[in-house]
Write an enzyme that holds these catalytic residues in place. Structure first.
Site, mmCIF file in Angstrom:
data_model
loop_
_atom_site.group_PDB
_atom_site.id
_atom_site.type_symbol
_atom_site.label_atom_id
_atom_site.label_comp_id
_atom_site.label_asym_id
_atom_site.label_seq_id
_atom_site.Cartn_x
_atom_site.Cartn_y
_atom_site.Cartn_z
ATOM 1 N N GLY B 215 -53.670 11.048 -12.121
ATOM 2 C CA GLY B 215 -53.595 9.641 -11.506
ATOM 3 C C GLY B 215 -54.321 9.543 -10.244
ATOM 4 O O GLY B 215 -55.148 8.708 -9.822
ATOM 5 N N GLY B 216 -54.569 10.797 -9.376
ATOM 6 C CA GLY B 216 -55.204 10.662 -8.228
ATOM 7 C C GLY B 216 -56.768 10.792 -8.382
ATOM 8 O O GLY B 216 -57.597 10.169 -7.891
ATOM 9 N N GLU B 235 -53.694 14.057 -2.575
ATOM 10 C CA GLU B 235 -52.948 15.452 -2.667
ATOM 11 C C GLU B 235 -52.413 15.241 -4.092
ATOM 12 O O GLU B 235 -51.359 14.695 -4.534
ATOM 13 C CB GLU B 235 -51.991 15.241 -1.402
ATOM 14 C CG GLU B 235 -51.513 16.676 -1.327
ATOM 15 C CD GLU B 235 -50.092 16.854 -1.844
ATOM 16 O OE1 GLU B 235 -49.989 17.253 -3.113
ATOM 17 O OE2 GLU B 235 -49.127 16.695 -1.094
ATOM 18 N N CYS B 272 -44.743 19.381 -4.668
ATOM 19 C CA CYS B 272 -46.091 20.032 -4.896
ATOM 20 C C CYS B 272 -46.232 21.493 -4.335
ATOM 21 O O CYS B 272 -47.345 21.935 -4.820
ATOM 22 C CB CYS B 272 -46.999 18.963 -4.206
ATOM 23 S SG CYS B 272 -46.643 18.514 -2.699
#
Lengths: 497, 497
Positions: B215-216, B235, B272
């Site tokens: 996604g990032g 992040e 995370c």
């Protein structure tokens, strides 16, 4: 002076591999040096370059066609810059050393001992520029700031001055070796494909570049498109508009005309800070004064064929735009040499043809734009994208009308000048040489000034780490005597528990 | 409590256009506030959120399935963070105000008066995360740091908690309006396409994101691929390896086992910073102790269906790898609820199957890796890419053998921990929450801690500017009493000529 002809051959695959491997191997030992241990390396490079001035300057003259005085000054700037970064290392603020001691009463819940500082990114690829064969080339600002940060540097030499690049590279490498830098700290590579191959290599952790918008964009796309994207700091194109307010236009037309001519023709207009547009009140005496002053400036050689061809193209594009009047048209480029060109237009016409007129024309040409009123001036300012600089000429009594324009310009430029000229960027603590796209690919950074080092550093923090495993700058005792933020407060004191 | 159902409908094109236009219009007035004028806005938001805790927490529980205690703690962290940034503004170092007065004797030639400070980038698009419905969502760290910097913020709400996002958004907007913030300072948008459309909009000047690597990466590529590329701070994923040295494994197996279990199952493994790999000496008592401790942890609900499906997939990938032994396998996900899973392997097997095993598995699973000797441990460490954290458990007597491993880990992680656990990131001055790709898209920045503000600021410098046109922080008189660098030296004094 002997320059081995092999040094300007394109770097072979085997050589490139060896250079990349050596840079990767140098990363840890170079990065682990304390800042005050790395400072002497920069001074050694500066001393060696200064000592070689009489060899390097003639070579630079031959390859760049720039005059001796300019090149000697540029070399001074280059070695001054290296020494200034040595001072930055010794002062130590650049590390951003920050210490939070454990705090059971911290507002969001008990806080562990956390200590942060900046560490080098790793091997950095620097693309040299053509227009500053010293200051933005092999041992220029990007190299100085990356080495200062503790990153091994590989310079992709510019094809415009290959022999100077090779010779400078050898001097830098030898000076670093003699000063005890790890093998692999620095090298120079030749060839466009080699540059791209290096940029794609996973051992390269950052890239920097000074040059054209298309060139910089292509490399930025490669760096960003890697499986592991890396930061790419490109300093690209800029129009550097100059806005002359009515009071200043009336009070000192000749001074402004002379200053402008000096600035847009400096280095034969081959500066990224060249003022590409001069806004003056309609009917101002400045126009004739500028034309008169520029007419006295004789032809001077451009850097190379590629720049010359690009300039001719840019000029053609400019003069063919409807409503653009040529007020001083030099002969075409002859044996690389060319005299200044000036064109004139109005704000409405500029806005109508902004795609053609708001594109950088690298070389000794500029556009004079007559504005009818301050409203037109505002609309013109709003049309600009990112720039390295924007300049205002006004009287002190005009600050009230300047203020709103300055607000607009701040959104669009990295450096705002008052009654000065954007060329001749000083290397200082406060200097910013950058700006929003397309001036750069990374507007939050500068390529000139001491803060340029920040581009090549990343933070690391240590949580509850015993002193023996902490880097020296983060231990309780501040043996380096550097400014640190301890529990939120800037101090040079030791940490007391 | 009433939540209008229309607030969780996807944002319409008309609404999005109005929100973008308002953010662009708010940019100048919000950015021009002095830091100490902007600080009260952050405190007003914090106060309003604290006051609404009894409304927001139940909504968060309902949408995220996280327990009340955790969510109340997270809200405390969120409002603490807003207030900490208010302090950062008042302290003023973040501006990096730097003043070089004119100096005719400057080493590279006469220096003009140059003054530099950081200014806001402009409207910022913040992508909220699912796993921290307060601290990394609508009013989370990215929003707090961007607002503190002076950037209008548009939050793209996470689909995992739409009603909480809408309600939090309304509270933040109302609080900002009441505190006098410019209209357009803050808003929330809904819908994936709307998020992408906003990211492509030229009025958006920066993006930030917390979430998955794919996604990032997709959003980073959009931001970098714009005609005018913008910084995008993602992040993303992290494995957060933990290395237990032989001395520690022998001295305190139960303590380490208990700590590890608490950490990898915290928030149902949806952090995370979850430790995804635990390296222990072969035959260590830690393995059985971990399995025993984890067995006592009952099922708990995952955040949502999408996370549950992703976890099941990740788990299947893990257990199907040859040579991976399941030492604690919970039942499959049932009504979102799942208990912890543990697998075990060796270093050689890990290295043979690194593509499958060194990929983040978001949820309550972790890999125990037995190592034969320190050489194996080193080879394992070298296999890692970028991580947010890396942790060492060792005795003080083992620092000599830990040091070389720590050097390797520093290249690969943003935060290095000693005898602790990576989950539970404190918000402090020194905290760094970031790391090399793929931990983040921009390793030189952090998304947690006071320096997170730096992501949303760019330098501007003023050359020879009259005092009336200088921003207040750069005038001779230091009316804000902030630390500034004047002619190279940090000081709070006024500038004297």
């Amino acid at each position: 002076m002997t320059v081995s002809p092999t040094t300007v051959e394109p770097t072979t695959s085997e050589q490139l591999e060896a250079i990349l491997a050596a840079a990767a191997a140098a990363s840890e030992p170079l990065g682990s040096l304390l800042p005050n241990e790395r400072a002497p390396l920069l001074r050694a490079v500066a001393d060696a370059l200064d000592a070689a001035a009489d060899e390097l300057v003639p070579l630079a003259m031959e390859e760049s066609h720039l005059p001796e005085g300019r090149l000697r000054g540029e070399l001074t700037r280059t070695t001054f810059q290296l020494r200034l970064f040595a001072e930055v290392l010794e002062e130590g603020s650049y590390l951003e050393a920050t210490i939070d001691t454990a705090d059971p009463d911290w507002g969001m819940g008990p806080r562990p001992d956390v200590r942060r500082m900046l560490v080098p990114l790793g091997p950095t690829l620097v693309y040299a520029a053509s227009n500053f064969p010293f200051a933005f080339s092999v041992a220029g600002g990007d190299t100085a700031s990356a080495l200062a940060a503790g990153c091994p540097v590989i310079v992709k030499a510019h094809s415009g001055h290959p022999r100077l690049s090779a010779r400078t590279g050898t001097i830098v490498k030898d000076a670093l070796a003699q000063a005890g830098a790890p093998h692999g700290t620095f090298d120079v590579i030749f060839g466009s494909d080699q540059g791209v191959q290096a940029l794609r290599d996973p051992r390269i952790k950052a890239g920097s570049f000074t040059g054209s918008i298309p060139g910089g964009r292509a490399l930025f796309d490669i760096a960003s498109g890697r499986p592991d994207p890396i930061p790419f700091y490109g300093e690209l194109g800029s129009l550097n508009p100059v806005f002359v307010f009515p009071g200043a236009a009336k009070a000192r037309p000749d001074e402004i005309a002379t200053g402008f001519c000096g600035s847009f023709t400096l280095g034969v207009g081959q500066f990224c800070t060249k003022p590409g547009l001069l806004f003056v009140p309609v009917g101002s005496a400045i126009v004739d004064a500028v034309v008169a002053a520029a007419r006295d400036i004789g032809p001077a050689p451009l850097l190379n064929d590629r720049i010359a061809r690009g300039y001719e193209q840019g000029l053609r594009r400019l003069v063919e735009v409807e409503g653009v009047q040529v007020v001083l048209h030099a002969d075409p480029v002859r044996d690389l040499a060319v005299a200044p060109t000036l064109v004139k237009t109005t704000v409405p016409n500029l806005l109508e043809h902004k795609d053609e007129l708001l594109e950088e024309c690298f070389g000794p040409a500029s556009i004079i734009v007559e504005y009818a009123d301050l409203d037109e001036l505002t609309r013109a300012a709003e049309a600009f994208g990112g720039n390295l600089t924007a300049t205002v000429h006004a009287e002190e009594s005009e600050t009230d009308v300047v203020a709103p324009l300055l607000t607009l310009l701040r959104e669009r430029a990295g450096r705002l000048l008052w009654n000065g000229w954007p060329t001749g960027v000083s290397v200082t603590y406060a200097m910013h040489h950058g700006g929003p796209w397309p001036a750069t690919t990374a507007s939050i950074h500068t390529s000139v000034g001491t803060t340029a080092i920040r581009r090549f550093l990343r933070p690391v923090c240590y949580q509850q780490m015993p002193a023996a495993l902490l880097p020296v700058p983060l231990r309780d005792e501040n043996v380096l005597g550097i400014p640190r933020r301890v529990n939120g407060v800037l101090t040079k004191d030791d940490v007391r528990h």
